[in-house]
Design an enzyme around this catalytic site. Structure first.
Site, PDB file in Angstrom:
ATOM      1  N   ARG A 100     -31.128 -32.294  44.497  1.00  0.00           N
ATOM      2  CA  ARG A 100     -31.821 -33.325  45.272  1.00  0.00           C
ATOM      3  C   ARG A 100     -30.851 -34.406  45.720  1.00  0.00           C
ATOM      4  NH1 ARG A 100     -36.664 -35.875  42.777  1.00  0.00           N
ATOM      5  NH2 ARG A 100     -35.094 -36.544  41.312  1.00  0.00           N
ATOM      6  N   ASP A 151     -28.536 -36.439  33.216  1.00  0.00           N
ATOM      7  CA  ASP A 151     -29.912 -36.776  33.619  1.00  0.00           C
ATOM      8  C   ASP A 151     -30.662 -37.596  32.572  1.00  0.00           C
ATOM      9  OD1 ASP A 151     -29.889 -34.531  31.995  1.00  0.00           O
ATOM     10  OD2 ASP A 151     -31.353 -33.390  33.153  1.00  0.00           O
ATOM     11  N   SER A 158     -26.318 -32.718  35.302  1.00  0.00           N
ATOM     12  CA  SER A 158     -27.044 -32.540  34.040  1.00  0.00           C
ATOM     13  C   SER A 158     -26.501 -31.422  33.158  1.00  0.00           C
ATOM     14  CB  SER A 158     -28.511 -32.300  34.361  1.00  0.00           C
ATOM     15  OG  SER A 158     -28.945 -33.304  35.223  1.00  0.00           O
TER      16      SER A 158
HETATM   17  C1  BGC Z   1     -27.674 -29.760  29.433  1.00  0.00           C
HETATM   18  C2  BGC Z   1     -27.851 -31.254  29.343  1.00  0.00           C
HETATM   19  C3  BGC Z   1     -29.028 -31.693  30.182  1.00  0.00           C
HETATM   20  C4  BGC Z   1     -30.270 -30.904  29.819  1.00  0.00           C
HETATM   21  C5  BGC Z   1     -31.484 -31.287  30.643  1.00  0.00           C
HETATM   22  C6  BGC Z   1     -28.982 -29.044  29.127  1.00  0.00           C
HETATM   23  O1  BGC Z   1     -28.852 -27.672  29.349  1.00  0.00           O
HETATM   24  O2  BGC Z   1     -26.682 -29.321  28.548  1.00  0.00           O
HETATM   25  O3  BGC Z   1     -26.684 -31.936  29.737  1.00  0.00           O
HETATM   26  O4  BGC Z   1     -29.246 -33.071  29.979  1.00  0.00           O
HETATM   27  O5  BGC Z   1     -30.020 -29.526  29.996  1.00  0.00           O
HETATM   28  O6  BGC Z   1     -31.280 -31.088  31.987  1.00  0.00           O
END
Ligand code: BGC
Length: 441
Positions: free
Chosen positions: A71, A189, A135
């Site tokens: 996004r 995130d 994320s």
């Molecule tokens: C990642 C995290 C992320 C989470 C939610 C996980 O697979 O390792 O960094 O915050 O997913 O998106």
């Protein structure tokens, strides 16, 4: 017979209050080790930022990468905790975008930014600051730099692990002629979600995502971040990205072991594989397929399709659990799509129970992890805490948030009343803009 099957499954997937307390203790130990730089399933990654004051202002572009869609957002911060989001565009990520290489992935991100600027006409030519929500576990070196530790959630583009993702993004933007877009902040995130909620709510001190993946962050006193090498006042705080999806001190069923072995990251992201949307459907599918293989359900039917990984998605688990029809017709429809041509009402009810058992465990594990984070900051629960939560499973799965709240009460008693869970939609994008605002001060 059916009741016997259910009893066994309930037992195997049960997380009792005592088990939750054990998980909390182990979680604390792993958090301590992670903060000290010792080997731990919790990476405890410093985010190089503290919570905002609420007075940050400005206009920013935010990018949000980490789930099924990418996004691009325009965010305006007005101060006094007020956030506006005048423009948002979603770009579907294709398999080749996320599995080929850094050039393909970051090229896709940059060309999407270009499309966004063209279509929305926001800040097309003028200089603008950008916050990048990425994320995945990142080892940050500063507010606007950090290298990818490992991929999760099925992403596997080559040439990103160990590289600075901000440099990769800057390069790709420059290739698209977008050098006037300045990447000034990088965030996970969960950190974005915490920032976005705490911008207008000082009691918010945990950011959680329960979506495709799962994770959380919280502010920690610098005196407790033993691995920190830089200068910092001991009483000052920094947000720590826990990366709780990798927590591995959990009781596993046979289905969890088999699922883990079938992934491209065996032994990793164990909690995530029991909780998040990427795996919930697959856990349920494995149970249903096993009951079928043992002829305890749908006898005489081949139902080959349901034997294949990935046929049951977490949205299906949500649809089945939300099926309130007398004949459980929505459940029947999911089963038909998965190759089970006919089913009795009793069989559909059994499938619905299996889904409830799997998702209830996910909610209880999430609750234990949340309780661990809160009691790490405030052992006796003397203050009020708001947990900002985002993610499709938390938002859309019927009864998920209720199950978390119920479990929190079981394990913390009346003190659970000090904890408030709030859905913080779009938090990750908004939060990236707030971080960009803090960074540009
Ligand atoms: C990642 C995290 C992320 C989470 C939610 C996980 O697979 O390792 O960094 O915050 O997913 O998106």
């Amino acid at each position: 017979m059916k009741t016997g099957i259910l009893k066994d499954l309930e037992k195997a997937f049960n997380i009792s209050p005592d088990e939750m307390k054990r998980v909390i203790r182990d979680f604390h130990l792993e958090m301590e080790k992670g903060l000290s730089g010792k080997k731990s399933s919790l990476k405890m990654l410093p985010a190089y930022i503290d919570r905002p004051t609420g007075g940050e202002k400005g206009s920013f572009i935010a990018l949000d990468l980490g789930g099924t869609n990418f996004r691009v957002l325009e965010i305006r911060l007005h101060g006094n905790g007020r956030i506006m989001m005048p423009a948002v565009m979603k770009f579907a990520l294709r398999k080749q975008d996320i599995t080929k290489d850094a050039g393909a992935l970051f090229g896709f991100l940059a060309s999407s930014v270009k499309t966004f600027l063209r279509k929305t006409a926001h800040g097309a030519c003028r200089d603008v600051n950008l916050g990048f929500t990425f994320s995945f576990p990142i080892d940050q070196k500063g507010i606007a730099s950090g290298s990818l530790v490992t991929w999760t959630k099925g992403f596997e583009a080559a040439g990103v692990i160990g590289h600075d993702v901000v440099s990769l993004l800057k390069c790709a933007l420059a290739k698209e002629g977008l050098a006037h877009i300045h990447v000034t902040a990088l965030a996970n995130d969960t950190v974005g979600t915490l920032m976005a909620r705490s911008y207008g709510d000082r009691s918010c001190d945990v950011g959680v995502i329960i979506g495709t993946g799962t994770n959380a962050c919280y502010p920690e006193k610098m005196s407790k971040v033993k691995k920190w090498k830089g200068a910092a006042a001991p009483e000052s705080e920094m947000i720590i990205n826990i990366e709780w999806g990798n927590f591995n001190k959990l009781k596993k069923t046979l289905y969890d072991r088999q699922l883990d072995a079938s992934t491209d990251n065996p032994g990793k992201q164990i909690l995530e594989k029991m909780v998040s949307g990427m795996y919930l459907g697959e856990v349920a599918r494995r149970v249903i397929a096993d009951l079928g293989r043992r002829q305890l359900i749908f006898p005489g039917q081949a139902f080959r399709k349901i034997k294949a990984a990935g046929t049951v998605r977490s949205e299906d688990v949500s649809a089945i659990e939300g099926d309130g029809s007398a004949s459980l017709s929505a459940t029947g429809a999911v089963l038909r799509r998965c190759g089970v041509k006919s089913s009795s009402r009793a069989e559909r009810a059994l499938v619905k129970n299996v889904c409830a058992i799997v998702s209830r465990r996910a909610a209880r594990i999430s609750a234990a992890a949340m309780a661990a984070v809160i009691t790490k900051m405030d052992q006796k629960l003397q203050r009020k805490h708001t947990i900002a939560v985002d993610g499709s499973v938390y938002e859309k799965h019927p009864g998920f948030s209720r199950n978390i709240e119920k479990a929190l009460k079981e394990v913390l008693g009346s003190k659970a009343g000090k904890i408030k869970l709030v859905l913080s939609k779009d938090g990750s994008g908004k939060g990236a803009a707030i971080i960009a605002a803090v960074a540009s001060k």
